[in-house]
Design a protein around this motif. Structure first.
Motif, PDB file in Angstrom:
ATOM      1  N   LEU A 125       0.835  -1.210   0.000  1.00 22.55           N
ATOM      2  CA  LEU A 125       0.000   0.000   0.000  1.00 22.55           C
ATOM      3  C   LEU A 125       0.867   1.257   0.000  1.00 22.55           C
ATOM      4  O   LEU A 125       0.484   2.279  -0.573  1.00 22.55           O
ATOM      5  CB  LEU A 125      -0.948  -0.007   1.199  1.00 22.55           C
ATOM      6  CG  LEU A 125      -2.066  -1.070   1.141  1.00 22.55           C
ATOM      7  CD1 LEU A 125      -2.905  -1.036   2.411  1.00 22.55           C
ATOM      8  CD2 LEU A 125      -2.954  -0.865  -0.093  1.00 22.55           C
ATOM      9  N   ILE A 126       2.044   1.183   0.636  1.00 23.40           N
ATOM     10  CA  ILE A 126       2.997   2.296   0.546  1.00 23.40           C
ATOM     11  C   ILE A 126       3.455   2.464  -0.900  1.00 23.40           C
ATOM     12  O   ILE A 126       3.548   3.589  -1.416  1.00 23.40           O
ATOM     13  CB  ILE A 126       4.205   2.052   1.471  1.00 23.40           C
ATOM     14  CG1 ILE A 126       3.779   2.180   2.933  1.00 23.40           C
ATOM     15  CG2 ILE A 126       5.347   3.032   1.164  1.00 23.40           C
ATOM     16  CD1 ILE A 126       4.862   1.789   3.931  1.00 23.40           C
ATOM     17  N   PHE A 127       3.748   1.342  -1.572  1.00 28.64           N
ATOM     18  CA  PHE A 127       4.115   1.393  -2.995  1.00 28.64           C
ATOM     19  C   PHE A 127       2.985   2.023  -3.808  1.00 28.64           C
ATOM     20  O   PHE A 127       3.224   2.851  -4.696  1.00 28.64           O
ATOM     21  CB  PHE A 127       4.418  -0.008  -3.514  1.00 28.64           C
ATOM     22  CG  PHE A 127       4.490  -0.104  -5.012  1.00 28.64           C
ATOM     23  CD1 PHE A 127       5.588   0.396  -5.709  1.00 28.64           C
ATOM     24  CD2 PHE A 127       3.442  -0.671  -5.738  1.00 28.64           C
ATOM     25  CE1 PHE A 127       5.647   0.320  -7.093  1.00 28.64           C
ATOM     26  CE2 PHE A 127       3.499  -0.741  -7.119  1.00 28.64           C
ATOM     27  CZ  PHE A 127       4.597  -0.250  -7.800  1.00 28.64           C
ATOM     28  N   ASP A 128       1.736   1.646  -3.500  1.00 28.35           N
ATOM     29  CA  ASP A 128       0.576   2.188  -4.212  1.00 28.35           C
ATOM     30  C   ASP A 128       0.470   3.689  -3.977  1.00 28.35           C
ATOM     31  O   ASP A 128       0.193   4.471  -4.901  1.00 28.35           O
ATOM     32  CB  ASP A 128      -0.678   1.477  -3.709  1.00 28.35           C
ATOM     33  CG  ASP A 128      -1.813   1.509  -4.725  1.00 28.35           C
ATOM     34  OD1 ASP A 128      -1.530   1.690  -5.923  1.00 28.35           O
ATOM     35  OD2 ASP A 128      -2.974   1.334  -4.328  1.00 28.35           O
ATOM     36  N   PHE A 129       0.707   4.110  -2.738  1.00 23.61           N
ATOM     37  CA  PHE A 129       0.685   5.532  -2.392  1.00 23.61           C
ATOM     38  C   PHE A 129       1.760   6.284  -3.173  1.00 23.61           C
ATOM     39  O   PHE A 129       1.501   7.339  -3.772  1.00 23.61           O
ATOM     40  CB  PHE A 129       0.908   5.685  -0.888  1.00 23.61           C
ATOM     41  CG  PHE A 129       1.066   7.106  -0.431  1.00 23.61           C
ATOM     42  CD1 PHE A 129      -0.040   7.870  -0.108  1.00 23.61           C
ATOM     43  CD2 PHE A 129       2.330   7.681  -0.309  1.00 23.61           C
ATOM     44  CE1 PHE A 129       0.105   9.190   0.320  1.00 23.61           C
ATOM     45  CE2 PHE A 129       2.484   8.987   0.123  1.00 23.61           C
ATOM     46  CZ  PHE A 129       1.368   9.743   0.440  1.00 23.61           C
ATOM     47  N   ILE A 130       2.975   5.735  -3.190  1.00 18.50           N
ATOM     48  CA  ILE A 130       4.077   6.362  -3.926  1.00 18.50           C
ATOM     49  C   ILE A 130       3.779   6.379  -5.414  1.00 18.50           C
ATOM     50  O   ILE A 130       4.074   7.354  -6.113  1.00 18.50           O
ATOM     51  CB  ILE A 130       5.402   5.637  -3.635  1.00 18.50           C
ATOM     52  CG1 ILE A 130       5.798   5.833  -2.175  1.00 18.50           C
ATOM     53  CG2 ILE A 130       6.526   6.140  -4.544  1.00 18.50           C
ATOM     54  CD1 ILE A 130       6.972   4.986  -1.730  1.00 18.50           C
ATOM     55  N   LYS A 189      -2.221  -3.334 -10.101  1.00 13.24           N
ATOM     56  CA  LYS A 189      -0.893  -3.951  -9.977  1.00 13.24           C
ATOM     57  C   LYS A 189      -0.583  -4.232  -8.508  1.00 13.24           C
ATOM     58  O   LYS A 189      -0.031  -5.283  -8.164  1.00 13.24           O
ATOM     59  CB  LYS A 189       0.153  -3.044 -10.622  1.00 13.24           C
ATOM     60  CG  LYS A 189      -0.043  -2.968 -12.135  1.00 13.24           C
ATOM     61  CD  LYS A 189       0.362  -1.658 -12.749  1.00 13.24           C
ATOM     62  CE  LYS A 189      -0.136  -1.556 -14.176  1.00 13.24           C
ATOM     63  NZ  LYS A 189       0.074  -0.246 -14.785  1.00 13.24           N
ATOM     64  N   THR A 190      -0.963  -3.304  -7.639  1.00 13.11           N
ATOM     65  CA  THR A 190      -0.797  -3.532  -6.209  1.00 13.11           C
ATOM     66  C   THR A 190      -1.738  -4.630  -5.727  1.00 13.11           C
ATOM     67  O   THR A 190      -1.369  -5.447  -4.880  1.00 13.11           O
ATOM     68  CB  THR A 190      -1.056  -2.238  -5.421  1.00 13.11           C
ATOM     69  OG1 THR A 190      -0.202  -1.202  -5.929  1.00 13.11           O
ATOM     70  CG2 THR A 190      -0.783  -2.428  -3.942  1.00 13.11           C
ATOM     71  N   MET A 191      -2.948  -4.649  -6.258  1.00 12.32           N
ATOM     72  CA  MET A 191      -3.887  -5.725  -5.911  1.00 12.32           C
ATOM     73  C   MET A 191      -3.293  -7.090  -6.225  1.00 12.32           C
ATOM     74  O   MET A 191      -3.387  -8.032  -5.430  1.00 12.32           O
ATOM     75  CB  MET A 191      -5.195  -5.567  -6.702  1.00 12.32           C
ATOM     76  CG  MET A 191      -6.077  -4.424  -6.298  1.00 12.32           C
ATOM     77  SD  MET A 191      -7.558  -4.379  -7.344  1.00 12.32           S
ATOM     78  CE  MET A 191      -7.777  -2.622  -7.520  1.00 12.32           C
ATOM     79  N   ALA A 218      -8.969  -0.714  -0.693  1.00  6.79           N
ATOM     80  CA  ALA A 218      -7.726  -0.255  -0.063  1.00  6.79           C
ATOM     81  C   ALA A 218      -6.749   0.279  -1.093  1.00  6.79           C
ATOM     82  O   ALA A 218      -6.104   1.319  -0.886  1.00  6.79           O
ATOM     83  CB  ALA A 218      -7.095  -1.406   0.722  1.00  6.79           C
ATOM     84  N   CYS A 219      -6.636  -0.405  -2.231  1.00  4.55           N
ATOM     85  CA  CYS A 219      -5.660  -0.003  -3.253  1.00  4.55           C
ATOM     86  C   CYS A 219      -6.080   1.279  -3.973  1.00  4.55           C
ATOM     87  O   CYS A 219      -5.246   2.154  -4.232  1.00  4.55           O
ATOM     88  CB  CYS A 219      -5.458  -1.142  -4.248  1.00  4.55           C
ATOM     89  SG  CYS A 219      -4.607  -2.570  -3.541  1.00  4.55           S
ATOM     90  N   TYR A 220      -7.367   1.405  -4.296  1.00  2.00           N
ATOM     91  CA  TYR A 220      -7.832   2.642  -4.935  1.00  2.00           C
ATOM     92  C   TYR A 220      -7.702   3.825  -3.981  1.00  2.00           C
ATOM     93  O   TYR A 220      -7.376   4.939  -4.399  1.00  2.00           O
ATOM     94  CB  TYR A 220      -9.289   2.490  -5.401  1.00  2.00           C
ATOM     95  CG  TYR A 220      -9.450   1.646  -6.639  1.00  2.00           C
ATOM     96  CD1 TYR A 220      -8.867   2.034  -7.840  1.00  2.00           C
ATOM     97  CD2 TYR A 220     -10.184   0.469  -6.611  1.00  2.00           C
ATOM     98  CE1 TYR A 220      -9.011   1.272  -8.984  1.00  2.00           C
ATOM     99  CE2 TYR A 220     -10.336  -0.305  -7.753  1.00  2.00           C
ATOM    100  CZ  TYR A 220      -9.745   0.092  -8.936  1.00  2.00           C
ATOM    101  OH  TYR A 220      -9.881  -0.667 -10.066  1.00  2.00           O
TER     102      TYR A 220
END
Length: 337
Positions: free
Chosen positions: A13-18, A193-195, A228-230
């Motif tokens: 989720l940090i990767f998704d945020f970044i 991709k994070t999912m 969560a990912c969106y």
């Protein structure tokens, strides 16, 4: 085991945020550079559509593609965490230097590198999704370029008899639509991709206690995961990526509201199309190609090819460097845990 799963989810989720603030520039660079919206208005606009994608994209084919990059017998938390850490670090490095590299290819390279380091060799990676990603690493900017070029030619011909001031006013309004569409496509494609990354981790966790759970291809995605990912990518977009905005919005070619509308439209069309087929393409590559296509309608010299060539080199290096970092982190995590 539970601690490793929680660690993976948090890191992913940090990767998704970044990814959100790294790639925010893709959907807001032109709308900021043409002064249609202020930077603050633009990130709020883009983040809103990143999250709206949650209600639009119900089939997560791209997530399935990412989850299947690593051979099932190689999937474990050391591999997944190493790939995620490598992807985070590469995204931060490229963001710091203002290089619009691909978060998608960073993650793909990280997964491949960690899987190979885990002892699977090239057999530890499923070749089909990797080959598809490599092919579309080349094709996505070309498709974006073609769509950007065609949309620009058509738009210029339709608006050729309009008063310049009136046309510019209309295209500023239309840029709101095109940037919203690009942000929607970005959220829908990149969040998946994070999912896929987290889904692989959950599948491994469940399989550890129930070996008869079946293949990852048939594993059901938890309902909380897309939300969560969106949410994470939308929150990241709110923080913007101003260094990359400057590159995308001003350094490749000078962009007017008409050209911004055409570039965003070309980029959005490309991403919607590839996401429909479950192909994990780079939003960064696609919109860059579209901006080049728009600039090329004026004259080839309107594109700053020196900047573009530097970007291409960054794209070429992303997968192997991410793979190398992930391999190193795999050895570290395997030693520590």
């Amino acid at each position: 085991m539970t601690i490793l799963l929680v660690t993976l989810v948090i890191l992913a989720l940090i990767f998704d945020f970044i990814n959100g603030f790294h790639d925010a520039a893709n959907s807001i660079a032109t709308i900021v550079s043409t002064k249609v919206l202020t930077p603050l208005q633009a990130v709020i606009w883009a983040a809103s559509f990143n999250f709206i994608a949650y209600f639009v994209f119900k089939e997560h084919k791209v997530a399935g593609t990412i989850a299947n990059i690593i051979a099932e017998n190689i999937i474990n938390f050391h591999v997944l965490i190493a790939a995620t850490v490598a992807a985070i670090i590469w995204n931060l490095i490229t963001w710091y230097f203002g290089i619009p590299s691909s978060s998608s290819h960073t993650l793909i390279g990280g997964l491949a590198g960690a899987a190979i380091a885990a002892g699977g060799g090239v057999d530890g990676v499923n070749s089909s999704p990797i080959i598809t990603a490599l092919i579309f690493m080349i094709l996505s900017p070309i498709i974006g370029l073609i769509f950007g070029f065609i949309i620009t030619v058509l738009t210029v011909n339709v608006a050729k008899n309009a008063r310049p001031s009136k046309a510019e006013s209309w295209f500023k309004r239309l840029q709101l639509v095109s940037s919203g569409a690009l942000s929607l496509a970005h959220g829908g494609g990149d969040s998946q991709k994070t999912m896929g990354l987290i889904l692989a981790g959950i599948w491994f966790f469940e399989k550890s206690s129930n070996p008869n759970i079946g293949t990852i291809h048939d594993f059901t995605m938890p309902e909380w995961l897309p939300f969560a990912c969106y949410s994470a990518i939308a929150l990241g977009t709110l923080f913007g990526g101003w260094r990359i905005v400057k590159t995308m919005g001003t350094k490749i070619t000078k962009v007017t509201p008409l050209e911004g509308f055409c570039a965003e439209g070309g980029g959005a069309l490309t991403i919607f199309l590839t996401t429909f087929f479950g192909i994990p393409v780079s939003t960064t590559h696609t919109i860059t190609g579209a901006i080049i296509g728009v600039g090329a309608t004026k004259r080839l010299s309107a594109v700053r090819w020196g900047v573009t060539i530097n970007l291409v080199w960054a794209w070429i290096l992303t997968i192997p460097l991410s793979a190398g970092m992930a391999a190193i982190f795999y050895y570290i995590t395997n030693f520590l845990f």
